[in-house]
Motif scaffolding. Sequence first.
Motif, PDB file in Angstrom:
ATOM      1  N   VAL A 156      91.722  58.618 -16.690  1.00 21.82           N
ATOM      2  CA  VAL A 156      93.081  58.259 -17.094  1.00 21.82           C
ATOM      3  C   VAL A 156      93.977  58.377 -15.869  1.00 21.82           C
ATOM      4  O   VAL A 156      94.071  59.452 -15.267  1.00 21.82           O
ATOM      5  CB  VAL A 156      93.602  59.170 -18.222  1.00 21.82           C
ATOM      6  N   SER A 157      94.598  57.269 -15.483  1.00 17.83           N
ATOM      7  CA  SER A 157      95.552  57.263 -14.379  1.00 17.83           C
ATOM      8  C   SER A 157      96.951  57.359 -14.962  1.00 17.83           C
ATOM      9  O   SER A 157      97.365  56.491 -15.734  1.00 17.83           O
ATOM     10  CB  SER A 157      95.388  55.980 -13.566  1.00 17.83           C
ATOM     11  N   THR A 158      97.685  58.407 -14.582  1.00 19.46           N
ATOM     12  CA  THR A 158      98.983  58.671 -15.219  1.00 19.46           C
ATOM     13  C   THR A 158     100.024  59.148 -14.214  1.00 19.46           C
ATOM     14  O   THR A 158      99.700  59.808 -13.224  1.00 19.46           O
ATOM     15  CB  THR A 158      98.826  59.716 -16.340  1.00 19.46           C
ATOM     16  N   CYS A 159     101.272  58.820 -14.499  1.00 20.97           N
ATOM     17  CA  CYS A 159     102.387  59.349 -13.709  1.00 20.97           C
ATOM     18  C   CYS A 159     102.781  60.733 -14.185  1.00 20.97           C
ATOM     19  O   CYS A 159     103.568  61.425 -13.542  1.00 20.97           O
ATOM     20  CB  CYS A 159     103.585  58.405 -13.777  1.00 20.97           C
ATOM     21  N   GLY A 160     102.261  61.147 -15.362  1.00 21.76           N
ATOM     22  CA  GLY A 160     102.513  62.487 -15.873  1.00 21.76           C
ATOM     23  C   GLY A 160     103.829  62.666 -16.597  1.00 21.76           C
ATOM     24  O   GLY A 160     104.101  63.747 -17.123  1.00 21.76           O
ATOM     25  N   ASN A 161     104.652  61.625 -16.670  1.00 21.76           N
ATOM     26  CA  ASN A 161     105.968  61.749 -17.312  1.00 21.76           C
ATOM     27  C   ASN A 161     105.845  61.411 -18.798  1.00 21.76           C
ATOM     28  O   ASN A 161     106.432  60.460 -19.298  1.00 21.76           O
ATOM     29  CB  ASN A 161     106.973  60.825 -16.627  1.00 21.76           C
ATOM     30  N   TYR A 179      96.183  61.542 -11.120  1.00 17.87           N
ATOM     31  CA  TYR A 179      97.549  61.992 -11.387  1.00 17.87           C
ATOM     32  C   TYR A 179      98.446  61.706 -10.181  1.00 17.87           C
ATOM     33  O   TYR A 179      98.153  62.119  -9.063  1.00 17.87           O
ATOM     34  CB  TYR A 179      97.528  63.488 -11.687  1.00 17.87           C
ATOM     35  N   ASP A 180      99.541  61.009 -10.430  1.00 17.63           N
ATOM     36  CA  ASP A 180     100.495  60.690  -9.364  1.00 17.63           C
ATOM     37  C   ASP A 180     101.521  61.799  -9.198  1.00 17.63           C
ATOM     38  O   ASP A 180     102.044  62.327 -10.187  1.00 17.63           O
ATOM     39  CB  ASP A 180     101.260  59.402  -9.694  1.00 17.63           C
ATOM     40  N   ILE A 181     101.807  62.119  -7.955  1.00 17.52           N
ATOM     41  CA  ILE A 181     102.940  62.998  -7.662  1.00 17.52           C
ATOM     42  C   ILE A 181     103.673  62.421  -6.455  1.00 17.52           C
ATOM     43  O   ILE A 181     103.057  62.120  -5.429  1.00 17.52           O
ATOM     44  CB  ILE A 181     102.487  64.457  -7.438  1.00 17.52           C
ATOM     45  N   LYS A 182     104.974  62.207  -6.614  1.00 24.58           N
ATOM     46  CA  LYS A 182     105.748  61.524  -5.571  1.00 24.58           C
ATOM     47  C   LYS A 182     106.628  62.469  -4.772  1.00 24.58           C
ATOM     48  O   LYS A 182     106.875  62.248  -3.598  1.00 24.58           O
ATOM     49  CB  LYS A 182     106.660  60.453  -6.195  1.00 24.58           C
ATOM     50  N   VAL A 188     115.177  64.062  -5.021  1.00 24.90           N
ATOM     51  CA  VAL A 188     114.428  63.011  -4.331  1.00 24.90           C
ATOM     52  C   VAL A 188     113.666  62.174  -5.346  1.00 24.90           C
ATOM     53  O   VAL A 188     113.642  60.936  -5.282  1.00 24.90           O
ATOM     54  CB  VAL A 188     113.454  63.611  -3.299  1.00 24.90           C
ATOM     55  N   HIS A 189     113.043  62.847  -6.309  1.00 25.34           N
ATOM     56  CA  HIS A 189     112.257  62.136  -7.319  1.00 25.34           C
ATOM     57  C   HIS A 189     113.126  61.203  -8.157  1.00 25.34           C
ATOM     58  O   HIS A 189     112.742  60.057  -8.440  1.00 25.34           O
ATOM     59  CB  HIS A 189     111.545  63.140  -8.230  1.00 25.34           C
ATOM     60  N   ILE A 190     114.295  61.676  -8.539  1.00 26.68           N
ATOM     61  CA  ILE A 190     115.211  60.838  -9.323  1.00 26.68           C
ATOM     62  C   ILE A 190     115.633  59.613  -8.518  1.00 26.68           C
ATOM     63  O   ILE A 190     115.705  58.490  -9.042  1.00 26.68           O
ATOM     64  CB  ILE A 190     116.439  61.661  -9.770  1.00 26.68           C
ATOM     65  N   LYS A 191     115.882  59.805  -7.253  1.00 27.67           N
ATOM     66  CA  LYS A 191     116.290  58.687  -6.393  1.00 27.67           C
ATOM     67  C   LYS A 191     115.178  57.654  -6.274  1.00 27.67           C
ATOM     68  O   LYS A 191     115.436  56.438  -6.263  1.00 27.67           O
ATOM     69  CB  LYS A 191     116.672  59.211  -5.011  1.00 27.67           C
ATOM     70  N   LEU A 192     113.936  58.109  -6.220  1.00 32.02           N
ATOM     71  CA  LEU A 192     112.802  57.206  -6.025  1.00 32.02           C
ATOM     72  C   LEU A 192     112.329  56.538  -7.309  1.00 32.02           C
ATOM     73  O   LEU A 192     111.812  55.421  -7.273  1.00 32.02           O
ATOM     74  CB  LEU A 192     111.631  57.964  -5.398  1.00 32.02           C
ATOM     75  N   THR A 193     112.475  57.237  -8.442  1.00 30.06           N
ATOM     76  CA  THR A 193     111.861  56.753  -9.683  1.00 30.06           C
ATOM     77  C   THR A 193     112.827  56.578 -10.852  1.00 30.06           C
ATOM     78  O   THR A 193     112.449  56.009 -11.868  1.00 30.06           O
ATOM     79  CB  THR A 193     110.757  57.711 -10.144  1.00 30.06           C
ATOM     80  N   LEU A 216      94.442  63.774  -7.336  1.00 34.06           N
ATOM     81  CA  LEU A 216      95.868  63.545  -7.103  1.00 34.06           C
ATOM     82  C   LEU A 216      96.070  62.341  -6.191  1.00 34.06           C
ATOM     83  O   LEU A 216      95.356  62.171  -5.206  1.00 34.06           O
ATOM     84  CB  LEU A 216      96.476  64.783  -6.457  1.00 34.06           C
ATOM     85  N   THR A 217      97.016  61.484  -6.533  1.00 32.73           N
ATOM     86  CA  THR A 217      97.415  60.405  -5.638  1.00 32.73           C
ATOM     87  C   THR A 217      98.869  60.607  -5.244  1.00 32.73           C
ATOM     88  O   THR A 217      99.725  60.873  -6.087  1.00 32.73           O
ATOM     89  CB  THR A 217      97.248  59.017  -6.290  1.00 32.73           C
ATOM     90  N   ILE A 218      99.127  60.495  -3.947  1.00 36.50           N
ATOM     91  CA  ILE A 218     100.478  60.677  -3.417  1.00 36.50           C
ATOM     92  C   ILE A 218     100.866  59.408  -2.671  1.00 36.50           C
ATOM     93  O   ILE A 218     100.343  59.137  -1.578  1.00 36.50           O
ATOM     94  CB  ILE A 218     100.553  61.878  -2.461  1.00 36.50           C
ATOM     95  N   PRO A 219     101.749  58.598  -3.235  1.00 35.28           N
ATOM     96  CA  PRO A 219     102.204  57.412  -2.501  1.00 35.28           C
ATOM     97  C   PRO A 219     103.064  57.829  -1.322  1.00 35.28           C
ATOM     98  O   PRO A 219     103.995  58.619  -1.470  1.00 35.28           O
ATOM     99  CB  PRO A 219     103.007  56.627  -3.542  1.00 35.28           C
ATOM    100  N   PHE A 220     102.730  57.338  -0.153  1.00 39.68           N
ATOM    101  CA  PHE A 220     103.510  57.658   1.046  1.00 39.68           C
ATOM    102  C   PHE A 220     104.460  56.499   1.317  1.00 39.68           C
ATOM    103  O   PHE A 220     104.035  55.392   1.650  1.00 39.68           O
ATOM    104  CB  PHE A 220     102.596  57.905   2.238  1.00 39.68           C
ATOM    105  N   ILE A 221     105.763  56.764   1.160  1.00 42.79           N
ATOM    106  CA  ILE A 221     106.794  55.746   1.318  1.00 42.79           C
ATOM    107  C   ILE A 221     107.598  56.071   2.573  1.00 42.79           C
ATOM    108  O   ILE A 221     108.372  57.035   2.584  1.00 42.79           O
ATOM    109  CB  ILE A 221     107.752  55.699   0.105  1.00 42.79           C
TER     110      ILE A 221
END
Length: 295
Positions: A156-161, A179-182, A188-193, A216-221
């Motif tokens: 299961v791939s999830t953003c966890g929200n 599991y994604d964590i940004k 910062v999270h609110i600004k990005l998502t 864990l997957t961490i998108p690098f922006i």
Amino acid sequence: MKGTIFDIRHLSRDREGKTMTIVMFKGCPMRCIWCDRPEGMTATPQLAYHRYKCTDCGKCAEICACHGVLDGKHVFDRTGCASCGKCVDFCSDGALALCGRDVTVDELVPELLADKDQYEISGGGVTLSGGECLMQPEFCAELLRALKENGINTAVSTCGNVPYKSLDAVIPYTDTFIYDIKAVNDNVHIKLTGQSNRQILENLLYLNSSGARIELTIPFIPDHNISEMAAIADFIEPMCGITKVHVVPYCNGSAERYESLGMADTMHEKSATESECEKFQKVFDYITERNGLYR
């Protein structure tokens, strides 16, 4: 019971070369500025118009008043479009496509089992993704259960929200959570998502305490969450349930998808490179390798 999906990606390869079939669900609670699959944002079907495929034949205008031809060019008024998809059947050029369809588990399982021999050869399986698949938790649980009954590895791939109960619904039938964590910093999270990360971080702790296997997957922006990498490392360091961490470079390559759906592309900045991610990847590799000694 029915679920709403927008794509099935057969014979995909994960980072270890395993063959995966990815079921992509409609609907997502977040609006990440780097999202590369805008089709997954809304929970309902959407009509996509790919201008580069259109030959301006006008057949769709004969079926629906939302389409027309002006000065020899196709025009499309989205304001009146109900995304019924009737026009798609009359578009011989493939310029029109309906993103989203309702399916039952009984309809979906045979399509996923078609790749079973490839799963067995490679050690792969089926991944539920999105959008956010856990916005449809009951359907996901029923589908995952059916797959496990057929001997299929599941992820299961999830953003966890999502609520705790959505995780509880699928934990018994899920071999791996991707599991994604940004960001750890909530601002910062609110600004990005557009959303707080409080539920996301709590759910990650909850999954870890439940004994779930987590990747864990961490998108690098670039220029957006580089300052969060150290904080993420500190946050996950004690979590022995996290078996792998993947730092994923952002790639700005989804402009046509946004255009086809009549959506504004929120990210026009430079793509990240693999080399930019390497120094962060080494830190996370050290954490997971060390914690693996205690699993």
